[in-house]
Design a protein around this motif. Sequence first.
Motif, PDB file in Angstrom:
ATOM      1  N   GLY A 109      13.204  15.252  10.201  1.00 41.21           N
ATOM      2  CA  GLY A 109      13.946  16.214   9.384  1.00 41.21           C
ATOM      3  C   GLY A 109      14.767  15.512   8.317  1.00 41.21           C
ATOM      4  N   VAL A 110      14.615  15.927   7.072  1.00 39.25           N
ATOM      5  CA  VAL A 110      15.428  15.390   5.975  1.00 39.25           C
ATOM      6  C   VAL A 110      16.437  16.465   5.582  1.00 39.25           C
ATOM      7  N   ARG A 111      17.692  16.197   5.789  1.00 44.04           N
ATOM      8  CA  ARG A 111      18.760  17.144   5.466  1.00 44.04           C
ATOM      9  C   ARG A 111      18.378  18.586   5.837  1.00 44.04           C
ATOM     10  N   ASP A 112      18.520  18.881   7.105  1.00 37.91           N
ATOM     11  CA  ASP A 112      18.168  20.237   7.547  1.00 37.91           C
ATOM     12  C   ASP A 112      19.295  20.797   8.413  1.00 37.91           C
ATOM     13  N   THR A 113      19.025  21.886   9.115  1.00 35.02           N
ATOM     14  CA  THR A 113      20.112  22.477   9.912  1.00 35.02           C
ATOM     15  C   THR A 113      20.358  21.691  11.200  1.00 35.02           C
ATOM     16  N   TRP A 114      19.495  20.715  11.470  1.00 31.74           N
ATOM     17  CA  TRP A 114      19.701  19.892  12.668  1.00 31.74           C
ATOM     18  C   TRP A 114      20.711  18.789  12.382  1.00 31.74           C
ATOM     19  N   GLN A 115      20.557  18.158  11.213  1.00 36.03           N
ATOM     20  CA  GLN A 115      21.410  17.014  10.854  1.00 36.03           C
ATOM     21  C   GLN A 115      21.285  16.789   9.346  1.00 36.03           C
ATOM     22  N   PRO A 116      22.308  16.202   8.736  1.00 36.30           N
ATOM     23  CA  PRO A 116      22.340  16.150   7.260  1.00 36.30           C
ATOM     24  C   PRO A 116      21.760  14.886   6.640  1.00 36.30           C
ATOM     25  N   PHE A 117      21.215  13.959   7.432  1.00 38.62           N
ATOM     26  CA  PHE A 117      20.811  12.676   6.869  1.00 38.62           C
ATOM     27  C   PHE A 117      19.340  12.668   6.447  1.00 38.62           C
ATOM     28  N   GLY A 118      18.957  11.588   5.768  1.00 41.22           N
ATOM     29  CA  GLY A 118      17.560  11.410   5.380  1.00 41.22           C
ATOM     30  C   GLY A 118      17.376  11.466   3.879  1.00 41.22           C
ATOM     31  N   ASN A 119      16.430  10.664   3.388  1.00 45.55           N
ATOM     32  CA  ASN A 119      16.179  10.598   1.948  1.00 45.55           C
ATOM     33  C   ASN A 119      14.696  10.489   1.631  1.00 45.55           C
ATOM     34  N   ALA A 120      13.843  10.725   2.642  1.00 47.07           N
ATOM     35  CA  ALA A 120      12.391  10.695   2.432  1.00 47.07           C
ATOM     36  C   ALA A 120      11.930   9.370   1.825  1.00 47.07           C
ATOM     37  N   ASP A 121      12.596   8.277   2.187  1.00 52.09           N
ATOM     38  CA  ASP A 121      12.236   6.952   1.681  1.00 52.09           C
ATOM     39  C   ASP A 121      11.737   6.117   2.855  1.00 52.09           C
ATOM     40  N   MET A 122      10.447   5.788   2.845  1.00 54.41           N
ATOM     41  CA  MET A 122       9.874   5.083   3.993  1.00 54.41           C
ATOM     42  C   MET A 122      10.240   3.589   4.028  1.00 54.41           C
ATOM     43  N   LEU A 123      10.729   3.030   2.913  1.00 53.80           N
ATOM     44  CA  LEU A 123      11.287   1.669   3.015  1.00 53.80           C
ATOM     45  C   LEU A 123      12.615   1.736   3.761  1.00 53.80           C
ATOM     46  N   ASP A 124      13.376   2.773   3.477  1.00 51.40           N
ATOM     47  CA  ASP A 124      14.620   2.995   4.200  1.00 51.40           C
ATOM     48  C   ASP A 124      14.323   3.209   5.688  1.00 51.40           C
ATOM     49  N   SER A 144       9.627  12.199  -2.178  1.00 50.88           N
ATOM     50  CA  SER A 144       8.785  11.260  -1.410  1.00 50.88           C
ATOM     51  C   SER A 144       7.876  10.456  -2.327  1.00 50.88           C
ATOM     52  N   VAL A 145       7.217  11.129  -3.244  1.00 54.40           N
ATOM     53  CA  VAL A 145       6.268  10.438  -4.118  1.00 54.40           C
ATOM     54  C   VAL A 145       7.021   9.462  -5.031  1.00 54.40           C
ATOM     55  N   ALA A 146       8.173   9.877  -5.519  1.00 53.88           N
ATOM     56  CA  ALA A 146       8.977   8.973  -6.348  1.00 53.88           C
ATOM     57  C   ALA A 146       9.385   7.734  -5.551  1.00 53.88           C
ATOM     58  N   ASN A 147       9.486   7.898  -4.226  1.00 56.34           N
ATOM     59  CA  ASN A 147       9.839   6.773  -3.345  1.00 56.34           C
ATOM     60  C   ASN A 147       8.614   5.986  -2.892  1.00 56.34           C
ATOM     61  N   GLY A 148       7.443   6.313  -3.419  1.00 56.91           N
ATOM     62  CA  GLY A 148       6.258   5.512  -3.122  1.00 56.91           C
ATOM     63  C   GLY A 148       5.402   6.016  -1.980  1.00 56.91           C
ATOM     64  N   MET A 157       4.539   0.016  10.462  1.00 59.58           N
ATOM     65  CA  MET A 157       4.594   1.365  11.043  1.00 59.58           C
ATOM     66  C   MET A 157       4.609   2.415   9.926  1.00 59.58           C
ATOM     67  N   CYS A 158       5.243   2.050   8.799  1.00 59.36           N
ATOM     68  CA  CYS A 158       5.412   2.984   7.679  1.00 59.36           C
ATOM     69  C   CYS A 158       4.265   2.872   6.669  1.00 59.36           C
ATOM     70  N   PRO A 210       0.853  -1.199   0.000  1.00 55.30           N
ATOM     71  CA  PRO A 210       0.000   0.000   0.000  1.00 55.30           C
ATOM     72  C   PRO A 210       0.889   1.249   0.000  1.00 55.30           C
ATOM     73  N   GLY A 211       0.350   2.378  -0.406  1.00 55.36           N
ATOM     74  CA  GLY A 211       1.120   3.625  -0.421  1.00 55.36           C
ATOM     75  C   GLY A 211       1.831   3.824   0.908  1.00 55.36           C
ATOM     76  N   LEU A 212       3.092   4.241   0.847  1.00 53.08           N
ATOM     77  CA  LEU A 212       3.865   4.418   2.078  1.00 53.08           C
ATOM     78  C   LEU A 212       3.407   5.706   2.769  1.00 53.08           C
ATOM     79  N   VAL A 213       3.426   5.676   4.091  1.00 55.66           N
ATOM     80  CA  VAL A 213       2.907   6.802   4.870  1.00 55.66           C
ATOM     81  C   VAL A 213       4.039   7.407   5.701  1.00 55.66           C
ATOM     82  N   ASP A 214       4.388   8.618   5.385  1.00 56.64           N
ATOM     83  CA  ASP A 214       5.403   9.356   6.148  1.00 56.64           C
ATOM     84  C   ASP A 214       4.640  10.214   7.154  1.00 56.64           C
ATOM     85  N   ALA A 215       4.496   9.680   8.380  1.00 56.95           N
ATOM     86  CA  ALA A 215       3.590  10.301   9.348  1.00 56.95           C
ATOM     87  C   ALA A 215       4.264  11.370  10.213  1.00 56.95           C
TER      88      ALA A 215
END
Length: 399
Positions: A300-315, A110-114, A338-339, A54-59
């Motif tokens: 947070g995805v790559r922000d001033t707090w920390q540089p990590f993240g790729n908006a991929d909910m399988l990841d 995000s949408v490209a990642n499902g 959960m995702c 089902p569509g992945l949910v970034d909550a």
Amino acid sequence: MREEFVLINVRPNGEAAKDMVIRDGRIAEIVAHGSRPHAEGTPIVDGEGLLVLPGLVDAHTHLDKTLLGMPWYRNDVGTELTDLIENERAMKRVLGIDPARQSATQIELSVANGTSHIRTHVDIDTQYGLAGLEGVVASRERYRDIVDIEIVAFPQSGMLIRPGTEALMDRAMREGADVVGGLDPSGVDRDPKGHLDTIFAMAERHGKPVDIHLHEPDALGVFAIELIVERTKALAMADRVTVSHGFCLGMLADKPLARLGGMMAEAGVHLMAKGGAASARPPVLDLMEMGINICSGSDGVRDTWQPFGNADMLDRAAIVSQRNDFINDVHIELALRMCTYGGARTMALEGYGLEPGCDATFVLVRAETPADAVASRPVRRAVYRKGIAVAKDGALFAA
Ligand SMILES: [Zn+2]
């Protein structure tokens, strides 16, 4: 696009091969693959034996302030919460973080990642007013045909300690926000009762849910959760309140954890856990067994707090699995839940899932099982939203 087609030879959640009849944007029927002929003239799309999720949910994310696509930001910030908040406040102007442009960049990824559904917190603050909200509302409108976005009015810099913020939050709720946000009632606002009474009253006034960032440790966090549970029950808000992070849940011995988890489950308070490495880990398996609905998010995805993240909910499901020592298939599939379903319940999504009658909103990947999809994180071969393909082979179709 088209009113009816049949997606043949696909495996919903890893089951045996099926044919899915898609009609008017919904899953009309699911039958064993090849078990019966399809009406002449009905378009057929070959699913090539792919796994359907089902569509992945970034909550839980922060679309308004990602630095995706911007020059590398060298992070020399301290690690205290207040350092990070003050630095970000200053950097928004210095770096020129445009909430409309930045949210668009993350949404497309995000949408490209499902991902089909996003709950984003958006900073509401006396320095920037409703600029974050306006930018994200514009992006929500721009991308409304490919993703659903729910906006949390989030007092990132504190609410009661910055006079004027509460009024801005209230305005945000009238001007497009869907959820009332909160933040560390004691640690930031230094008034747990005042903070929680204010946001719950706002939620009641607007008839909206609540989602609270709670980083507070140990007894302070436990106290905050107790107050949140009290208010959830008093206002009959079961299934409409989320504690995000809840790090204190990862700092408790078995007995106090069972007591607090039981209270959350009984009151219908959801938990958002992202499996972050830096803080205490809420034991998601134990908490699920207590009956708590748990979702996850990119945060947070790559922000001033920390540089990590790729908006991929399988990841994200893989990160949650690794952080919780999930190595067997049943547990890894719970992390994926959960995702997907956990986030759908948190956001009270209607028509979510892979059953007949649900929206035809799903993602196709080359994987044997859901656990394989989490471990391998394969390219998203196709992403459908309400029966329409919106991305293919990891790239968005042009709008
Ligand atoms: Zn957050």
